[in-house]
Design a protein around this motif. Structure first.
Motif, mmCIF file in Angstrom:
data_model
loop_
_atom_site.group_PDB
_atom_site.id
_atom_site.type_symbol
_atom_site.label_atom_id
_atom_site.label_comp_id
_atom_site.label_asym_id
_atom_site.label_seq_id
_atom_site.Cartn_x
_atom_site.Cartn_y
_atom_site.Cartn_z
ATOM 1 N N LYS A 132 -0.223 -3.987 -10.292
ATOM 2 C CA LYS A 132 -1.522 -3.111 -9.602
ATOM 3 C C LYS A 132 -2.702 -3.904 -8.970
ATOM 4 N N SER A 163 -3.478 -6.568 -5.706
ATOM 5 C CA SER A 163 -4.368 -6.446 -4.454
ATOM 6 C C SER A 163 -5.248 -7.562 -4.324
ATOM 7 N N LEU A 166 2.580 1.730 -3.450
ATOM 8 C CA LEU A 166 1.683 2.421 -4.436
ATOM 9 C C LEU A 166 1.364 3.728 -4.211
ATOM 10 N N ASN A 167 1.228 4.098 -2.990
ATOM 11 C CA ASN A 167 0.811 5.355 -2.486
ATOM 12 C C ASN A 167 1.864 6.472 -2.692
ATOM 13 N N THR A 168 3.391 5.915 -2.721
ATOM 14 C CA THR A 168 4.319 7.052 -2.910
ATOM 15 C C THR A 168 4.737 7.206 -4.314
ATOM 16 N N SER A 203 4.098 6.890 -8.617
ATOM 17 C CA SER A 203 2.813 6.871 -9.585
ATOM 18 C C SER A 203 2.199 5.722 -9.876
ATOM 19 N N VAL A 204 1.080 5.359 -9.773
ATOM 20 C CA VAL A 204 0.360 4.212 -10.024
ATOM 21 C C VAL A 204 0.463 3.809 -11.412
ATOM 22 N N GLU A 245 0.662 -1.150 -0.032
ATOM 23 C CA GLU A 245 0.017 -0.041 -0.124
ATOM 24 C C GLU A 245 0.960 1.290 0.051
ATOM 25 N N SER A 246 2.000 1.389 0.749
ATOM 26 C CA SER A 246 2.788 2.473 0.860
ATOM 27 C C SER A 246 3.480 2.713 -0.548
#
Length: 307
Positions: free
Chosen positions: A196, A199, A183-185, A187-188, A180-181
């Motif tokens: 991606k 999940s 993908l958050n930090t 660019s997806v 999660e971190s």
């Protein structure tokens, strides 16, 4: 010409009054005579190995080791020593006439190696005989030890095993981060679709951690997913994905799970069209350990894990 037989290199430490006083302080915490003697000898062995490592320039933290805790001493036959940035060494005692060293199962995991220490009968000197990286039997013949002269280089190359129990306490070791971190930090859009969509592995109480592995001019992402099972086992899944700028993995990257002795148990190899590879999921019990090896073009990365 008579061939001269060279004796293996050893390292001898004088057991000073300070060493015996420390051992005395520890053994006074135990009323059981057998346990008291065990703790005394273990302390002398650890003292000797600690002195040896400091002579080599390694930094240790004895107070962070289980062997420094009187309560843990009461329940376990433990003689570990924390080596900063490397992990825990186990220091095992043998007598002058011993042919084997006894290594209890309770210290078979979470160790980067085992140094064998021979104490003389008067407990005035301790001699480091050699070492072994791993054990799988309680009685190890001394003639199977690796030479002590090989130990400094071995220790320089060792990294501490990953304690997966810490992941369930939201503590990740250096180099790891949650999926999660990551993908958050970043660019997806930079990640390939298969990453991606990782999940889908997510379920109740699952933990996913990612580490970036560098190979010369390219890198990949190692994903480790953990899920507790009803029988107190942990289900483990391992995957390798391309890094953010690549759609497919490098060809011929190999992902393998190894036994404690280094034997390859399962291995998968990437093709040029693969956007990820994975090993079959497996279950681990408490106190079990395993190793993962990732290799490409002769370059290997190995990570050790334990529960």
């Amino acid at each position: 010409m008579i061939n001269q037989i060279q004796k293996p290199l050893t390292f001898t430490v004088n057991l000073t009054q300070k060493a015996h006083q420390l051992a005395e302080n520890f053994c006074n915490n135990h009323s059981n005579l057998q346990k008291s003697e065990q703790v005394y000898l273990n302390t002398l062995a650890i003292y000797s190995v600690n002195h040896y490592l400091q002579c080599l320039g390694f930094t240790t933290d004895w107070k962070a080791s289980n062997s420094y805790d009187p309560i843990i001493q009461s329940f376990l036959d433990v003689a570990d020593l924390e080596v900063i940035n490397h992990g825990k060494l186990e220091c095992r005692v043998v007598s002058p006439d011993a042919k084997f060293v006894y290594i209890p199962q309770e210290v078979w995991n979470a160790r980067i190696g085992y140094i064998i220490v021979q104490l003389d009968e008067s407990l005035e000197t301790a001699t480091l005989l050699g070492f072994t990286p791993r054990v799988s039997t309680e009685e190890l013949p001394l003639n199977q030890l690796r030479k002590l002269e090989e130990f400094p280089l071995y220790l320089q190359q060792v990294t501490p095993p990953i304690d997966l129990n810490e992941w369930f306490e939201d503590v990740l070791q250096q180099g790891w981060q949650t999926l999660e971190s990551l993908l958050n930090t970043e660019s997806v859009g930079n990640f390939n679709l298969s990453f991606k969509d990782a999940s889908y592995l997510q379920a109740e109480e699952i933990i996913e951690a990612v580490k970036r592995i560098e190979f010369e001019n390219q890198s990949v992402l190692m994903l480790v997913a953990l899920k507790p099972e009803e029988d107190e086992q942990i289900n483990v899944r391992l995957r390798i994905y391309p890094d953010s700028e690549n759609k497919c993995l490098p060809e011929n990257i190999k992902l393998a799970i190894l036994s404690d002795s280094g034997e390859t148990l399962k291995e998968v190899t990437s093709r040029s069209i693969d956007n990820f590879i994975q090993l079959p999921s497996f279950r681990c019990n408490s106190q079990e350990s395993f190793k993962i090896r990732l290799s490409l073009n002769g370059i290997c990365f190995t990570e050790s894990f334990f529960l």
